[in-house]
Motif scaffolding. Structure first.
Motif, PDB file in Angstrom:
ATOM      1  N   GLY A  61      75.479  18.195   5.674  1.00 59.00           N
ATOM      2  CA  GLY A  61      74.721  18.007   4.437  1.00 59.00           C
ATOM      3  C   GLY A  61      74.550  19.307   3.674  1.00 59.00           C
ATOM      4  N   THR A  62      73.839  19.220   2.560  1.00 57.56           N
ATOM      5  CA  THR A  62      73.548  20.408   1.754  1.00 57.56           C
ATOM      6  C   THR A  62      72.062  20.405   1.417  1.00 57.56           C
ATOM      7  OG1 THR A  62      73.981  19.249  -0.322  1.00 57.56           O
ATOM      8  CG2 THR A  62      75.835  20.436   0.656  1.00 57.56           C
ATOM      9  N   ILE A  63      71.543  21.602   1.170  1.00 63.11           N
ATOM     10  CA  ILE A  63      70.152  21.728   0.735  1.00 63.11           C
ATOM     11  C   ILE A  63      70.099  22.734  -0.399  1.00 63.11           C
ATOM     12  CG2 ILE A  63      69.682  23.449   2.555  1.00 63.11           C
ATOM     13  CD1 ILE A  63      66.730  22.350   2.523  1.00 63.11           C
ATOM     14  N   SER A  64      69.268  22.429  -1.386  1.00 60.97           N
ATOM     15  CA  SER A  64      69.072  23.378  -2.481  1.00 60.97           C
ATOM     16  C   SER A  64      67.593  23.388  -2.852  1.00 60.97           C
ATOM     17  CB  SER A  64      69.918  22.980  -3.690  1.00 60.97           C
ATOM     18  OG  SER A  64      69.514  21.712  -4.153  1.00 60.97           O
ATOM     19  N   ALA A  65      67.181  24.479  -3.476  1.00 65.35           N
ATOM     20  CA  ALA A  65      65.788  24.623  -3.896  1.00 65.35           C
ATOM     21  C   ALA A  65      65.777  25.033  -5.358  1.00 65.35           C
ATOM     22  CB  ALA A  65      65.098  25.679  -3.050  1.00 65.35           C
ATOM     23  N   SER A  66      64.816  24.491  -6.094  1.00 67.13           N
ATOM     24  CA  SER A  66      64.691  24.852  -7.507  1.00 67.13           C
ATOM     25  C   SER A  66      63.251  24.587  -7.926  1.00 67.13           C
ATOM     26  CB  SER A  66      65.648  24.002  -8.351  1.00 67.13           C
ATOM     27  OG  SER A  66      65.302  22.636  -8.228  1.00 67.13           O
ATOM     28  N   ASN A  67      62.957  24.857  -9.186  1.00 61.52           N
ATOM     29  CA  ASN A  67      61.658  24.474  -9.715  1.00 61.52           C
ATOM     30  C   ASN A  67      61.816  23.092 -10.327  1.00 61.52           C
ATOM     31  OD1 ASN A  67      60.155  26.745  -8.956  1.00 61.52           O
ATOM     32  ND2 ASN A  67      61.029  27.907 -10.633  1.00 61.52           N
ATOM     33  N   GLY A  68      60.980  22.168  -9.900  1.00 60.69           N
ATOM     34  CA  GLY A  68      61.063  20.789 -10.371  1.00 60.69           C
ATOM     35  C   GLY A  68      60.554  20.651 -11.797  1.00 60.69           C
ATOM     36  N   SER A  69      60.659  19.464 -12.327  1.00 56.48           N
ATOM     37  CA  SER A  69      60.235  19.208 -13.709  1.00 56.48           C
ATOM     38  C   SER A  69      58.729  19.423 -13.896  1.00 56.48           C
ATOM     39  CB  SER A  69      60.629  17.789 -14.124  1.00 56.48           C
ATOM     40  OG  SER A  69      60.191  16.872 -13.145  1.00 56.48           O
ATOM     41  N   ASN A  70      57.952  19.307 -12.790  1.00 62.11           N
ATOM     42  CA  ASN A  70      56.499  19.534 -12.890  1.00 62.11           C
ATOM     43  C   ASN A  70      56.133  21.006 -12.700  1.00 62.11           C
ATOM     44  OD1 ASN A  70      56.890  19.984 -10.171  1.00 62.11           O
ATOM     45  ND2 ASN A  70      55.272  18.610  -9.487  1.00 62.11           N
ATOM     46  N   GLY A  71      57.149  21.869 -12.518  1.00 56.42           N
ATOM     47  CA  GLY A  71      56.891  23.298 -12.340  1.00 56.42           C
ATOM     48  C   GLY A  71      56.773  23.740 -10.899  1.00 56.42           C
ATOM     49  N   GLY A  72      56.528  22.802  -9.989  1.00 54.33           N
ATOM     50  CA  GLY A  72      56.405  23.152  -8.574  1.00 54.33           C
ATOM     51  C   GLY A  72      57.772  23.295  -7.927  1.00 54.33           C
ATOM     52  N   ALA A  73      57.768  23.598  -6.633  1.00 57.15           N
ATOM     53  CA  ALA A  73      59.021  23.733  -5.889  1.00 57.15           C
ATOM     54  C   ALA A  73      59.645  22.359  -5.669  1.00 57.15           C
ATOM     55  CB  ALA A  73      58.749  24.400  -4.547  1.00 57.15           C
ATOM     56  N   GLU A  74      60.972  22.325  -5.689  1.00 53.73           N
ATOM     57  CA  GLU A  74      61.692  21.084  -5.392  1.00 53.73           C
ATOM     58  C   GLU A  74      62.825  21.397  -4.427  1.00 53.73           C
ATOM     59  OE1 GLU A  74      62.744  17.606  -8.083  1.00 53.73           O
ATOM     60  OE2 GLU A  74      64.545  18.842  -8.226  1.00 53.73           O
ATOM     61  N   PHE A  75      62.851  20.672  -3.324  1.00 51.57           N
ATOM     62  CA  PHE A  75      63.941  20.801  -2.360  1.00 51.57           C
ATOM     63  C   PHE A  75      64.759  19.516  -2.420  1.00 51.57           C
ATOM     64  CE2 PHE A  75      60.722  23.675  -0.813  1.00 51.57           C
ATOM     65  CZ  PHE A  75      61.451  24.759  -0.327  1.00 51.57           C
ATOM     66  N   LYS A  76      66.088  19.668  -2.458  1.00 48.06           N
ATOM     67  CA  LYS A  76      66.972  18.502  -2.454  1.00 48.06           C
ATOM     68  C   LYS A  76      67.895  18.617  -1.267  1.00 48.06           C
ATOM     69  CE  LYS A  76      67.506  17.517  -7.312  1.00 48.06           C
ATOM     70  NZ  LYS A  76      68.339  17.754  -8.468  1.00 48.06           N
ATOM     71  N   ILE A  77      67.928  17.563  -0.466  1.00 52.04           N
ATOM     72  CA  ILE A  77      68.801  17.516   0.696  1.00 52.04           C
ATOM     73  C   ILE A  77      69.752  16.333   0.493  1.00 52.04           C
ATOM     74  CG2 ILE A  77      68.915  17.105   3.188  1.00 52.04           C
ATOM     75  CD1 ILE A  77      65.981  18.183   3.260  1.00 52.04           C
ATOM     76  N   LEU A  78      71.020  16.576   0.656  1.00 53.91           N
ATOM     77  CA  LEU A  78      72.010  15.487   0.618  1.00 53.91           C
ATOM     78  C   LEU A  78      72.591  15.344   2.015  1.00 53.91           C
ATOM     79  CD1 LEU A  78      74.181  15.889  -2.616  1.00 53.91           C
ATOM     80  CD2 LEU A  78      72.699  13.974  -2.024  1.00 53.91           C
ATOM     81  N   LEU A  79      72.506  14.143   2.566  1.00 52.65           N
ATOM     82  CA  LEU A  79      73.069  13.869   3.879  1.00 52.65           C
ATOM     83  C   LEU A  79      74.078  12.724   3.781  1.00 52.65           C
ATOM     84  CD1 LEU A  79      69.776  13.933   5.970  1.00 52.65           C
ATOM     85  CD2 LEU A  79      71.609  15.643   6.047  1.00 52.65           C
ATOM     86  N   PRO A  80      75.251  12.890   4.430  1.00 57.21           N
ATOM     87  CA  PRO A  80      76.229  11.788   4.378  1.00 57.21           C
ATOM     88  C   PRO A  80      75.745  10.601   5.192  1.00 57.21           C
ATOM     89  CG  PRO A  80      77.020  13.582   5.773  1.00 57.21           C
ATOM     90  CD  PRO A  80      75.720  14.039   5.180  1.00 57.21           C
ATOM     91  N   LYS A  81      76.039   9.385   4.679  1.00 58.47           N
ATOM     92  CA  LYS A  81      75.643   8.171   5.414  1.00 58.47           C
ATOM     93  C   LYS A  81      76.657   7.920   6.520  1.00 58.47           C
ATOM     94  CE  LYS A  81      73.757   5.852   1.368  1.00 58.47           C
ATOM     95  NZ  LYS A  81      73.923   4.711   0.505  1.00 58.47           N
TER      96      LYS A  81
END
Length: 145
Positions: free
Chosen positions: A125-145
C-alpha cells in the motif's frame, strides 16, 4: 508474509479506534468512524492495527476536538482517510513526517510514522500526509483489495 490472512477492513478500523478511544476521551476528543461496505484485505491484522494506532495517536496529540476515520472503496483499493481538526502540518513537517526520528512539535520518539509507513508498504500500500480541507492533518492510506 506468513502471518497475512484475509481480514475484514472494518474490523481493523474498529479495533484501532477502540484501542485509542480511552486516550481520546481523556483529551476530550471524539473519534468518528464512517465505514464503507466491508471487504476482505490480505493483511497482518496486528501490524495494520499498530500502524493505524500510530496515526491515531498522532492525531489525538494535535486535534482540537475531533478525528474522523473513513474507508472508501476505490477500484482495486480501499482508501482509509484519517483527519484531525488540529492546526495541520507545517511545511517542514510534511516533508519529513515519515522519516525516522523526525519529531514534530508534540512528537515523542519520531518512530511511529516511520514504522507505520514500513507496515503499509509491506502490505503493498501507500500512505501520504497533507493538510485536509478543514486545515487539520489528513492521512491517506491506499491498500490493495
Amino acid at each position: 508474509a506468513a502471518s497475512d490472512v484475509y481480514k475484514r477492513q472494518n474490523e481493523v478500523l474498529e479495533k484501532s479506534v477502540e484501542k485509542v478511544n480511552g486516550l481520546a476521551v481523556t483529551d476530550n476528543i471524539r473519534i468518528c468512524l464512517s465505514q464503507s461496505e466491508d471487504c476482505r484485505i490480505l493483511m497482518d491484522r496486528d501490524k495494520l492495527v499498530q500502524a493505524l494506532i500510530n496515526i491515531l495517536g498522532n492525531c489525538i496529540r494535535y486535534a482540537r476536538s475531533e478525528i474522523t476515520v473513513a474507508s472508501i472503496h476505490k477500484g482495486q483499493f480501499v482508501e482509509i482517510r484519517i483527519n484531525d481538526d488540529g492546526e495541520g502540518f507545517a511545511k517542514e513537517d510534511m516533508e519529513n513526517i515519515f522519516k525516522r526520528f523526525y519529531k514534530g512539535k508534540k512528537g515523542s520518539t519520531g518512530l511511529g510514522l516511520a514504522i507505520t509507513k514500513a507496515i503499509i508498504e509491506k502490505h503493498r500500500g501507500t500512505i501520504s500526509a497533507s493538510n485536509g480541507s478543514n486545515g487539520g492533518a489528513e492521512f491517506k492510506i491506499l491498500l490493495p483489495k
